[in-house]
Design a protein around this motif. Sequence first.
Motif, mmCIF file in Angstrom:
data_model
loop_
_atom_site.group_PDB
_atom_site.id
_atom_site.type_symbol
_atom_site.label_atom_id
_atom_site.label_comp_id
_atom_site.label_asym_id
_atom_site.label_seq_id
_atom_site.Cartn_x
_atom_site.Cartn_y
_atom_site.Cartn_z
ATOM 1 N N GLN A 61 20.959 -17.192 -7.432
ATOM 2 C CA GLN A 61 20.276 -17.459 -6.174
ATOM 3 C C GLN A 61 20.139 -16.162 -5.374
ATOM 4 O OE1 GLN A 61 22.449 -20.209 -3.760
ATOM 5 N NE2 GLN A 61 20.947 -20.203 -2.099
ATOM 6 N N VAL A 62 19.033 -16.063 -4.638
ATOM 7 C CA VAL A 62 18.809 -14.893 -3.775
ATOM 8 C C VAL A 62 19.061 -15.318 -2.334
ATOM 9 C CG1 VAL A 62 17.151 -13.151 -3.017
ATOM 10 C CG2 VAL A 62 17.060 -13.994 -5.362
ATOM 11 N N LEU A 63 20.025 -14.653 -1.692
ATOM 12 C CA LEU A 63 20.346 -14.967 -0.298
ATOM 13 C C LEU A 63 19.508 -14.125 0.666
ATOM 14 C CD1 LEU A 63 24.230 -15.183 -0.612
ATOM 15 C CD2 LEU A 63 22.580 -17.051 -0.680
ATOM 16 N N GLN A 64 19.209 -12.890 0.273
ATOM 17 C CA GLN A 64 18.327 -12.020 1.062
ATOM 18 C C GLN A 64 17.546 -11.136 0.095
ATOM 19 O OE1 GLN A 64 19.927 -8.645 3.342
ATOM 20 N NE2 GLN A 64 18.872 -9.472 5.140
ATOM 21 N N LYS A 65 16.242 -11.080 0.286
ATOM 22 C CA LYS A 65 15.399 -10.289 -0.613
ATOM 23 C C LYS A 65 15.730 -8.801 -0.494
ATOM 24 C CE LYS A 65 11.372 -13.327 -0.662
ATOM 25 N NZ LYS A 65 9.948 -13.427 -0.297
ATOM 26 N N GLY A 66 15.601 -8.121 -1.626
ATOM 27 C CA GLY A 66 15.766 -6.672 -1.640
ATOM 28 C C GLY A 66 14.414 -6.005 -1.843
ATOM 29 N N ARG B 164 16.574 -1.468 -0.024
ATOM 30 C CA ARG B 164 17.634 -2.415 0.356
ATOM 31 C C ARG B 164 17.931 -3.283 -0.860
ATOM 32 N NH1 ARG B 164 16.396 -6.857 4.930
ATOM 33 N NH2 ARG B 164 15.463 -7.971 3.178
ATOM 34 N N PRO B 165 19.184 -3.346 -1.305
ATOM 35 C CA PRO B 165 19.482 -4.185 -2.462
ATOM 36 C C PRO B 165 19.382 -5.670 -2.106
ATOM 37 C CG PRO B 165 21.506 -3.261 -1.556
ATOM 38 C CD PRO B 165 20.372 -2.673 -0.783
ATOM 39 N N ALA B 166 19.046 -6.487 -3.091
ATOM 40 C CA ALA B 166 18.960 -7.926 -2.885
ATOM 41 C C ALA B 166 20.369 -8.506 -2.842
ATOM 42 C CB ALA B 166 18.153 -8.561 -4.002
ATOM 43 N N MET B 167 20.639 -9.352 -1.846
ATOM 44 C CA MET B 167 21.944 -10.014 -1.762
ATOM 45 C C MET B 167 21.855 -11.300 -2.593
ATOM 46 S SD MET B 167 22.715 -9.396 2.284
ATOM 47 C CE MET B 167 24.318 -10.146 2.304
ATOM 48 N N LYS C 43 0.827 -1.211 0.000
ATOM 49 C CA LYS C 43 0.000 0.000 0.000
ATOM 50 C C LYS C 43 0.862 1.261 0.000
ATOM 51 C CE LYS C 43 -4.185 -1.567 2.331
ATOM 52 N NZ LYS C 43 -4.930 -1.548 3.591
ATOM 53 N N HIS C 44 2.025 1.151 0.611
ATOM 54 C CA HIS C 44 2.929 2.302 0.702
ATOM 55 C C HIS C 44 4.062 2.218 -0.322
ATOM 56 C CE1 HIS C 44 0.970 4.019 4.203
ATOM 57 N NE2 HIS C 44 0.812 2.782 4.629
ATOM 58 N N ALA C 45 3.810 1.500 -1.409
ATOM 59 C CA ALA C 45 4.714 1.419 -2.567
ATOM 60 C C ALA C 45 6.071 0.804 -2.253
ATOM 61 C CB ALA C 45 4.887 2.789 -3.204
ATOM 62 N N ILE C 46 6.055 -0.173 -1.328
ATOM 63 C CA ILE C 46 7.287 -0.922 -1.039
ATOM 64 C C ILE C 46 7.128 -2.283 -1.697
ATOM 65 C CG2 ILE C 46 8.713 -1.931 0.781
ATOM 66 C CD1 ILE C 46 7.558 0.444 2.540
ATOM 67 N N THR C 47 7.986 -2.530 -2.677
ATOM 68 C CA THR C 47 7.875 -3.761 -3.460
ATOM 69 C C THR C 47 9.191 -4.535 -3.432
ATOM 70 O OG1 THR C 47 8.478 -2.523 -5.453
ATOM 71 C CG2 THR C 47 6.128 -2.847 -5.042
ATOM 72 N N GLU C 48 9.072 -5.823 -3.697
ATOM 73 C CA GLU C 48 10.255 -6.692 -3.702
ATOM 74 C C GLU C 48 11.058 -6.482 -4.979
ATOM 75 O OE1 GLU C 48 11.045 -11.452 -3.709
ATOM 76 O OE2 GLU C 48 9.317 -10.738 -2.553
#
Length: 198
Positions: A176-181, A190-193, A139-144
């Motif tokens: 592979q994604v180690l941590q979602k961004g 936050r950038p994806a690791m 809702k607050h425009a925070i997307t993966e």
Amino acid sequence: MAKESTSATDEQTTSTASQAATKAAAQPADSQTDTAAKDQAKAKVDPRDQQIADLKQQLDQKDDQMLRAQAEVVNMQNRFKKEQASTIKYDGQALAKDVLPVLDNLERALATQADDAAAQQLKKGVEMVYGHLQDALKKHAITEVPAAGEKFDPNIHQAVQTVPASDEHPADTVVQVLQKGYLFKDRTLRPAMVVVAQ
């Protein structure tokens, strides 16, 4: 008699020569005086004209200062408007950043195996909290950040490891994604690791 006549002639000649010399000496002095008078006339300016010229110069300086001050005020207003627009647009960024670790922990909790009924009930409650939190963020425009299988983008991805490229994973793709961004509007929250094929 001849002697008297000669001396009279000598006196006349001397007197004429002396008059000529006096005239010659006087003539340059007169022309020098004329030149000096002309210079004085030029140098002698009406004080009112000088005062007018000074006032015009002061007025020009004040006009210039006023224009500069007005330009500075306009620049400050524009800067303030941009900062205000940016603050309004990205309001809540700090809160969103602080909520991301909570989201990560909920995902870890959901990844654990639930064997008995009590654990499954607990997991169901965690799923509901996780779902509500994700809805609030959207809702607050925070997307993966899109990551797995995507081309590596240093603006939204952070490579923490590399693996050799293969047919399945071409070079410069995320393996592979180690941590979602996450993205907040058009800004990387936050950038994806990720692990990247090289």
